[in-house]
Design a protein around this motif. Sequence first.
Motif, short mmCIF file in Angstrom:
data_model
loop_
_atom_site.label_atom_id
_atom_site.label_comp_id
_atom_site.label_asym_id
_atom_site.label_seq_id
_atom_site.Cartn_x
_atom_site.Cartn_y
_atom_site.Cartn_z
N GLU A 235 0.51 -1.22 -0.44
CA GLU A 235 0.10 -0.30 0.02
C GLU A 235 1.10 1.43 0.07
OE1 GLU A 235 -3.34 1.69 2.31
OE2 GLU A 235 -3.25 -0.53 2.55
N ALA A 236 1.81 1.60 0.95
CA ALA A 236 3.02 2.63 0.86
C ALA A 236 3.55 2.75 -0.56
CB ALA A 236 3.61 1.99 1.99
N MET A 237 4.11 1.64 -1.47
CA MET A 237 4.51 1.83 -2.54
C MET A 237 3.78 2.14 -3.45
SD MET A 237 7.26 0.91 -2.67
CE MET A 237 7.57 0.11 -4.74
N LYS A 238 2.12 1.95 -3.59
CA LYS A 238 0.75 2.39 -4.23
C LYS A 238 0.62 3.68 -4.05
CE LYS A 238 -3.56 1.83 -5.70
NZ LYS A 238 -3.83 3.28 -5.68
N LEU A 239 1.06 4.34 -2.88
CA LEU A 239 1.34 5.52 -2.84
C LEU A 239 1.84 6.45 -3.23
CD1 LEU A 239 -0.66 5.70 1.38
CD2 LEU A 239 -1.55 6.98 -0.66
N LEU B 159 7.49 12.03 0.19
CA LEU B 159 6.79 11.07 -0.42
C LEU B 159 8.43 9.96 0.08
CD1 LEU B 159 5.15 11.49 -3.21
CD2 LEU B 159 4.04 10.43 -1.48
N ALA B 160 8.81 10.23 -0.52
CA ALA B 160 10.77 9.49 -1.03
C ALA B 160 11.29 9.13 0.66
CB ALA B 160 11.83 10.14 -1.45
N ARG B 161 10.77 10.10 1.68
CA ARG B 161 11.60 9.63 2.81
C ARG B 161 10.71 9.12 3.92
NH1 ARG B 161 11.50 15.34 5.39
NH2 ARG B 161 13.28 15.36 3.86
N ALA B 162 9.25 8.96 3.58
CA ALA B 162 8.13 8.94 3.81
C ALA B 162 7.97 7.17 3.59
CB ALA B 162 6.90 8.99 3.75
#
Lengths: 78, 441
Positions: A31-35, B323-326
């Motif tokens: 899910e994180a990848m998708k976000l 985004l990248a950091r998260a």
Amino acid sequence: MPEKQDTFEKDLKQLEDVVARLEQGDLPLDEAMKLFQDGMRLSRLCSQRLSTVEQEIKKLVAEGDKLKLETFEPDNNA
Amino acid sequence: MRARFFAALRMTNHKTLSAVSSVWVHQKRFPRHSKTITMLGMDSELRLEKIHSVTEITGEIKATLEAEYQSIWVEGEISNYLHHTSGHRYFTLKDAGAQIKAVIWRFSAQGLQFEPKDGLKVRVFGDITLYEKGGYYQIRVTRILPVGKGSLEEQFQRLKEKLALEGLFSEDHKQPIPAYPSAIGIISSPTGAAIRDIINICRRRAPAVRLILRPARVQGEGAAQDIANAIEEFNQWGEVDVLIVGRGGGSLEDLWAFNEEIVARAIYQSRIPIISAVGHEIDFSIADFVADLRAATPSAAAELATYDAQAAITFIGDSRTRLARALTHNVELRRQLLDRLTNARVFLSPAALLERPSQRLDDNITRMKNIAELLLLKNRGALTLLEHKLGTLSPDNVLKRGYAVVQRQKGLAIVRQAAELSSGDRVDIKFADGSKPATIE
């Protein structure tokens, strides 16, 4: 055109939401990848929109009961 | 003579002074000097004085008057009003004690918000001018305001109250200004600083925004109608997200179009949000009250209508970094979790898993031993007795009493009957002190 504006504002808002959700950090990895991918896509859309440059200034002219645009040149008209 | 003297006194303020003789200068420095007055009356002194032509003296008076009476307000009543075919307006301004001629030149008259008429009490603004050919002075009027009933202030107040009562200023009716418009409509004069300021600021802040101008008259006759029409046209056209309606600063009369009911209603009815930009910092116009947002100047309106593209670009860049950091953080958390799991003791030594059950077993064994020992201690006496009894019954004790036991050498089975034995069987005969082998005959 109002839709275009709506889209931009919506995209920007969505980008903000995506970042916030991803930053919560407790998401499953897929899910994180998708976000992350969503966020990158939105950021590209938004910056594309901002990087366009409108050079011309138009003039709204009434012709009979029709409205049309003509080029407006401030310096020449001044 | 006296008139000339005073005229000369007035000249002290003026640069024509440099042209007059030193005698004059002397007199002016000491105007009340009795000797000078006397001298003025003497024929011999008369020759020292300058003789003016009518043109010269008129010119001097004109210079004096016009230098002294610039940008003044005069209040009086209009009479002899004449709207000349040339477009100029001539009239006399009077009160109980005096009158003054007045003129409104055609180009100034274009800005008139109302047509003056005889008997109207007004306040006029302008400069005193002297008309040499006619030999009279007049006030050249550039602004004119009605006084008392019918004055602009009163009209303003009346309209403001009326529209407020109707709810035209209601906050509930105000539309939000879009944060990121893609097109901005401008209703203003195509010339002048206002439009230039708006264009410059919009271009600088948000170059991606389209700008569409609807040129409009912003002062004078028909301005209000033109502004109202422009608002309607934009609504009909529909392709802008926000409207800026305004003009640069000016006098109350210059800005009057923005206090007209027709403009107020057009703003109220607009489905496109409107920012009013009437260039006056302190006073509000009716348009300001009705507009969805009021800007003090056209520049301010441009700032309010546009977003800061640079800030948005920064925001987007920051978002990417975040985004990248998260995501990295998310992966890192997972890795740490995995590390924690794989480093757990059970994985490092599986035996540890059994530790607890085996310990429990040990405990039980210990407890059982303890119980057994306790039992043994308790029964020790009975046991000795039992052992003794058992001892008396043991085969050893029987042997000691003189008995013997016959056992087969093969298998050591005890031979209990004579019939079990045959000739040649080998047996052991067990005595108390030991065994002897024997063969059956």
